[in-house]
Design an enzyme around this catalytic site. Structure first.
Site, PDB file in Angstrom:
ATOM      1  N   SER A 108       0.785  -1.229  -0.149  1.00 42.39           N
ATOM      2  CA  SER A 108       0.087   0.074   0.119  1.00 42.39           C
ATOM      3  C   SER A 108       1.061   1.325  -0.049  1.00 42.39           C
ATOM      4  O   SER A 108       1.816   1.423   0.883  1.00 42.39           O
ATOM      5  CB  SER A 108      -0.896   0.097   1.302  1.00 42.39           C
ATOM      6  OG  SER A 108      -1.204   1.397   1.632  1.00 42.39           O
TER       7      SER A 108
ATOM      8  N   HIS B  17      -0.913  -1.508  -4.166  1.00 41.57           N
ATOM      9  CA  HIS B  17      -2.271  -1.149  -3.588  1.00 41.57           C
ATOM     10  C   HIS B  17      -2.464   0.289  -3.662  1.00 41.57           C
ATOM     11  O   HIS B  17      -1.698   1.121  -2.752  1.00 41.57           O
ATOM     12  CB  HIS B  17      -2.259  -1.822  -2.268  1.00 41.57           C
ATOM     13  CG  HIS B  17      -3.693  -1.588  -1.495  1.00 41.57           C
ATOM     14  ND1 HIS B  17      -4.549  -2.487  -1.676  1.00 41.57           N
ATOM     15  CD2 HIS B  17      -4.167  -0.907  -0.584  1.00 41.57           C
ATOM     16  CE1 HIS B  17      -5.752  -2.103  -0.985  1.00 41.57           C
ATOM     17  NE2 HIS B  17      -5.407  -1.052  -0.220  1.00 41.57           N
TER      18      HIS B  17
ATOM     19  N   ASP C 168      -4.756   3.236  -2.219  1.00 41.89           N
ATOM     20  CA  ASP C 168      -5.608   3.753  -1.295  1.00 41.89           C
ATOM     21  C   ASP C 168      -6.268   4.938  -1.491  1.00 41.89           C
ATOM     22  O   ASP C 168      -5.613   5.949  -1.167  1.00 41.89           O
ATOM     23  CB  ASP C 168      -4.991   3.680   0.039  1.00 41.89           C
ATOM     24  CG  ASP C 168      -4.739   2.204   0.655  1.00 41.89           C
ATOM     25  OD1 ASP C 168      -3.606   2.045   1.149  1.00 41.89           O
ATOM     26  OD2 ASP C 168      -5.818   1.557   0.667  1.00 41.89           O
TER      27      ASP C 168
ATOM     28  N   MET D 225      -9.039   7.897  -1.105  1.00 35.71           N
ATOM     29  CA  MET D 225      -9.653   8.222  -0.279  1.00 35.71           C
ATOM     30  C   MET D 225     -10.536   9.519  -0.344  1.00 35.71           C
ATOM     31  O   MET D 225      -9.719  10.589  -1.076  1.00 35.71           O
ATOM     32  CB  MET D 225      -9.072   8.326   1.107  1.00 35.71           C
ATOM     33  CG  MET D 225      -8.474   7.205   1.335  1.00 35.71           C
ATOM     34  SD  MET D 225      -7.437   7.182   3.016  1.00 35.71           S
ATOM     35  CE  MET D 225      -6.784   5.560   3.243  1.00 35.71           C
TER      36      MET D 225
ATOM     37  N   HIS E 297      -8.183   0.421  -4.385  1.00 36.16           N
ATOM     38  CA  HIS E 297      -8.789   0.280  -3.234  1.00 36.16           C
ATOM     39  C   HIS E 297      -9.879   1.844  -2.984  1.00 36.16           C
ATOM     40  O   HIS E 297      -9.184   2.551  -2.606  1.00 36.16           O
ATOM     41  CB  HIS E 297      -8.299  -0.118  -1.859  1.00 36.16           C
ATOM     42  CG  HIS E 297      -9.070  -0.008  -0.768  1.00 36.16           C
ATOM     43  ND1 HIS E 297      -8.452  -0.239   0.646  1.00 36.16           N
ATOM     44  CD2 HIS E 297     -10.363  -0.148  -0.683  1.00 36.16           C
ATOM     45  CE1 HIS E 297      -9.258  -0.425   1.508  1.00 36.16           C
ATOM     46  NE2 HIS E 297     -10.531  -0.451   0.975  1.00 36.16           N
TER      47      HIS E 297
ATOM     48  N   MET F 160     -12.097   4.019  -1.301  1.00 33.32           N
ATOM     49  CA  MET F 160     -12.731   4.454  -0.100  1.00 33.32           C
ATOM     50  C   MET F 160     -13.213   5.661  -0.348  1.00 33.32           C
ATOM     51  O   MET F 160     -13.018   6.810   0.148  1.00 33.32           O
ATOM     52  CB  MET F 160     -11.626   4.242   0.979  1.00 33.32           C
ATOM     53  CG  MET F 160     -11.247   3.063   1.521  1.00 33.32           C
ATOM     54  SD  MET F 160      -9.797   3.097   2.435  1.00 33.32           S
ATOM     55  CE  MET F 160      -8.428   3.225   1.184  1.00 33.32           C
TER      56      MET F 160
ATOM     57  N   MET G  74     -10.919  -5.579   5.744  1.00 35.65           N
ATOM     58  CA  MET G  74     -10.373  -4.511   6.598  1.00 35.65           C
ATOM     59  C   MET G  74     -10.209  -5.000   8.080  1.00 35.65           C
ATOM     60  O   MET G  74     -11.244  -5.058   8.683  1.00 35.65           O
ATOM     61  CB  MET G  74     -11.259  -3.406   6.727  1.00 35.65           C
ATOM     62  CG  MET G  74     -11.364  -2.774   5.023  1.00 35.65           C
ATOM     63  SD  MET G  74      -9.865  -2.470   4.252  1.00 35.65           S
ATOM     64  CE  MET G  74      -9.057  -1.268   5.378  1.00 35.65           C
TER      65      MET G  74
ATOM     66  N   ASP H  88      -6.051  -6.419   4.761  1.00 37.20           N
ATOM     67  CA  ASP H  88      -5.800  -5.053   4.631  1.00 37.20           C
ATOM     68  C   ASP H  88      -5.942  -4.194   5.960  1.00 37.20           C
ATOM     69  O   ASP H  88      -7.097  -3.973   6.427  1.00 37.20           O
ATOM     70  CB  ASP H  88      -6.535  -4.280   3.520  1.00 37.20           C
ATOM     71  CG  ASP H  88      -5.957  -2.863   3.318  1.00 37.20           C
ATOM     72  OD1 ASP H  88      -6.690  -2.329   2.369  1.00 37.20           O
ATOM     73  OD2 ASP H  88      -5.052  -2.442   3.968  1.00 37.20           O
TER      74      ASP H  88
ATOM     75  N   GLY I 246      -2.806  -2.874   9.115  1.00 39.02           N
ATOM     76  CA  GLY I 246      -2.031  -3.293  10.334  1.00 39.02           C
ATOM     77  C   GLY I 246      -1.339  -4.494  10.308  1.00 39.02           C
ATOM     78  O   GLY I 246      -0.938  -5.119  11.243  1.00 39.02           O
TER      79      GLY I 246
ATOM     80  N   GLY J 186       1.273  -1.695   4.515  1.00 37.57           N
ATOM     81  CA  GLY J 186       1.696  -0.458   4.196  1.00 37.57           C
ATOM     82  C   GLY J 186       3.025   0.011   4.768  1.00 37.57           C
ATOM     83  O   GLY J 186       4.293  -0.102   4.399  1.00 37.57           O
TER      84      GLY J 186
HETATM   85  C1  DX5 Z   1      -6.311   1.925   5.234  1.00 35.83           C
HETATM   86  C2  DX5 Z   1      -5.874   1.118   3.946  1.00 35.83           C
HETATM   87  C3  DX5 Z   1      -4.848   0.285   4.087  1.00 35.83           C
HETATM   88  C4  DX5 Z   1      -3.769   0.898   4.672  1.00 35.83           C
HETATM   89  C5  DX5 Z   1      -2.482  -0.189   5.092  1.00 35.83           C
HETATM   90  O1  DX5 Z   1      -7.612   2.662   4.997  1.00 35.83           O
HETATM   91  O2  DX5 Z   1      -6.927   0.762   3.028  1.00 35.83           O
HETATM   92  O3  DX5 Z   1      -4.290  -0.141   2.906  1.00 35.83           O
HETATM   93  O4  DX5 Z   1      -3.075   1.879   4.110  1.00 35.83           O
HETATM   94  O5  DX5 Z   1      -1.334   0.496   5.693  1.00 35.83           O
HETATM   95  P1  DX5 Z   1      -0.802  -0.254   7.073  1.00 35.83           P
HETATM   96  O6  DX5 Z   1      -0.240  -1.465   6.492  1.00 35.83           O
HETATM   97  O7  DX5 Z   1       0.152   0.543   7.413  1.00 35.83           O
HETATM   98  O8  DX5 Z   1      -2.005  -0.567   7.871  1.00 35.83           O
HETATM   99 ZN    ZN Z   2      -6.498  -0.337   1.351  1.00 33.49          ZN
END
Ligand code: DX5
Ligand code: ZN
Length: 223
Positions: A5, A30, A32, A34, A62, A64, A133, A171, A173, A193
């Site tokens: 990510s 990946h 993200d 948003m 992804h 969001m 998630m 996805d 943590g 990420g």
């Molecule tokens: C959160 C994203 C994830 C996140 C993952 O909203 O969808 O993809 O960036 O990042 P880490 O691995 O640092 O949790």
């Molecule tokens: Zn994501």
């Protein structure tokens, strides 16, 4: 399979970071996306991704965002292998997933930690990937919510019972310390990420992540 990510990458050197993490062994990139409404953060859209030029590994978007239907064409044109929309953001999820497939992309559906697995049941025939998630979406660097792994096991059983070839991806943590628990719960693709981008050596980190996955899957410690 590791999806890096880019949310935690150094955006001032984004193309270099992407090439470095691919060089270091990432299998997919990946994205993200948003919109500041569906999640309390604002990241990037098609123009930024377009500016990166050719990315030598598949990308998954992804989304969001509250209105994913508005962005399907753009991310398909960018060559995304998968476009993932949220159950919680789709008024017409079946329509969205079939539109993604009609654009030639794989259809991904994501669910937030509090969204029950049963919401996926009706759309399994139209789904290629499920993105579970394990954090509340919006930010990188959060702690995995371990209770979600039980839901992951439930979805693994749903997929196996459906007899369909659906990828189960986790996805949020995911780190070297906990990726084995996600693999044991049935995930076969892992979004990482900050676990990569905040580490000192991308290659070593990705190798360690893959090692944990293979030890878990080869030991048969699944679900
Ligand atoms: C959160 C994203 C994830 C996140 C993952 O909203 O969808 O993809 O960036 O990042 P880490 O691995 O640092 O949790
Ligand atoms: Zn994501």
């Amino acid at each position: 399979m590791i999806s890096a990510s880019i949310l935690s990458a150094d955006f001032s050197r984004l193309k270099e970071e992407i090439l470095d993490v691919i060089e270091a062994g990432a299998d997919r990139i990946h994205l993200d996306v948003m919109d500041g409404h569906f999640v309390p953060n604002l990241t990037f859209g098609p123009p930024i991704i377009r500016s990166l030029g050719k990315i030598p590994k598949p990308m998954d978007a992804h989304l969001m965002v509250t209105n994913p239907e508005a962005y399907l064409d753009a991310f398909a044109e960018l060559g995304c292998e998968v476009i993932t929309v949220h159950v919680e953001a789709a008024h017409h999820l079946h329509k969205l997933l079939t539109e993604i497939r009609d654009l030639g992309c794989k259809a991904g559906v994501s669910l937030n930690p509090a969204t029950p697995a049963v919401s996926l049941e009706p759309v399994l025939p139209f789904t290629d990937e499920i993105l579970v998630m394990t954090v509340n979406p919006g930010f990188g660097g959060q702690k995995m919510i371990p209770e979600v792994l039980e839901k992951m096991r439930q979805i693994r059983r749903m997929i196996d019972a459906s007899g369909q070839d659906i990828v189960l991806e986790v996805d949020g943590g995911i780190k070297v310390e906990n990726i084995a628990s996600a693999a044991a719960a049935g995930a076969t693709r892992f979004v990482v990420g900050s676990g990569i981008f905040k580490s000192a050596d991308y290659q070593m980190t990705i190798a360690a992540l893959k090692e944990k996955i293979s030890v878990t899957t080869s030991s048969g410690m699944i679900v």
